[in-house]
Design an enzyme around this catalytic site. Sequence first.
Site, short mmCIF file in Angstrom:
data_model
loop_
_atom_site.label_atom_id
_atom_site.label_comp_id
_atom_site.label_asym_id
_atom_site.label_seq_id
_atom_site.Cartn_x
_atom_site.Cartn_y
_atom_site.Cartn_z
N CYS A 75 0.86 -1.18 0.00
CA CYS A 75 0.00 0.00 0.00
C CYS A 75 0.89 1.23 0.00
O CYS A 75 1.66 1.43 0.94
CB CYS A 75 -0.93 0.01 1.21
SG CYS A 75 -1.91 1.53 1.34
N HIS A 158 -3.87 -4.38 -10.28
CA HIS A 158 -4.75 -3.25 -10.60
C HIS A 158 -5.33 -3.42 -12.00
O HIS A 158 -4.67 -3.96 -12.90
CB HIS A 158 -3.99 -1.93 -10.54
CG HIS A 158 -3.52 -1.58 -9.16
ND1 HIS A 158 -4.28 -0.82 -8.29
CD2 HIS A 158 -2.40 -1.90 -8.49
CE1 HIS A 158 -3.63 -0.70 -7.15
NE2 HIS A 158 -2.48 -1.33 -7.25
N GLU A 207 -11.05 -0.58 -3.83
CA GLU A 207 -9.88 -1.34 -3.38
C GLU A 207 -10.25 -2.77 -3.02
O GLU A 207 -11.25 -3.01 -2.32
CB GLU A 207 -9.22 -0.65 -2.19
CG GLU A 207 -8.45 0.60 -2.56
CD GLU A 207 -7.41 0.96 -1.53
OE1 GLU A 207 -6.53 0.11 -1.25
OE2 GLU A 207 -7.45 2.09 -1.01
N CYS A 216 -5.83 5.70 -3.27
CA CYS A 216 -5.02 4.48 -3.34
C CYS A 216 -3.69 4.84 -4.00
O CYS A 216 -3.66 5.26 -5.16
CB CYS A 216 -5.73 3.40 -4.14
SG CYS A 216 -4.76 1.89 -4.34
N GLY A 219 -2.73 2.43 -6.71
CA GLY A 219 -3.68 2.66 -7.79
C GLY A 219 -3.33 3.89 -8.61
O GLY A 219 -3.46 3.90 -9.84
#
Length: 275
Positions: A75, A158, A207, A216, A219
């Site tokens: 993350c 993703h 998510e 994100c 992302g």
Amino acid sequence: MATTIRFTKMQGIGNDYIYVDITRYPIANPAEAAIAWSRPHTGIGADGLVLIGRSHVADFSMRIFNADGSEARMCGNASRCVGKYVFEKRLTDKQDLTLETLSGIKHLHQHTRTNHGQVTVEQVTVDMGAPVLLHEQLALESNGKRFTGTAVDMGNPHFVVFVDDLATIDLTEDGRALEHHPVFPDRSNIEFVRIANRHEAEMRVWERGSGITQACGTGACASLVAAFHAGLTDREATIHMPGGDLTIRLDEATGHVLMTGEAVTVFEGEISWES
């Protein structure tokens, strides 16, 4: 036996997690704790739980458990907050750190500010490593709709879909359905992106394991990678999300993605937990 756990709630552009130093407060069942503590009304309320620990290969280690208890590999927003946490808690005096994650070792650079002798971390740049472009044009059928997007691995999966108008997307319905699409055996994070110009894009995210979030980091990185390879943006762009902005750069020399953004401490507290 119930024990008292000291925690810090932090957010990076609205992506909020509960952070615990497990060298002081070990948690034997972090998946269960993540589920219970992430609940907004009966718990602390967050997108998940982040454990900060020791590492044999880096300065620190980070484990992330989503709000549904599943463990995430990486993350970006959480990694920036970990950098701020360990620096401001005086666990280190390094402005350049290494962080062990399930997707490899990440390099962090802290942007600090001194005010009346107090040094604080304002922003953090994370070297997210080299992205893996899995599919440039992947067409999927879901909920009776057709979505064409780009599959990118940023240490976690993703699927980036470019749209002309974000208002036309049902983020809950379309995001959930695409996350669980059979083509993604381990599920996927879903990004819907509107390109504003060569240097700006607007993104909404569903998510994996957490649902709709304010932002994100990985992302945003995946979105820039997909946009650049599609010829829609330059190598550097600002990605706007409901929680705030990230500056993402695809470094030409290394091929790595560099992410820069804020890290903010929200509050600290204690919670009782059955060990």
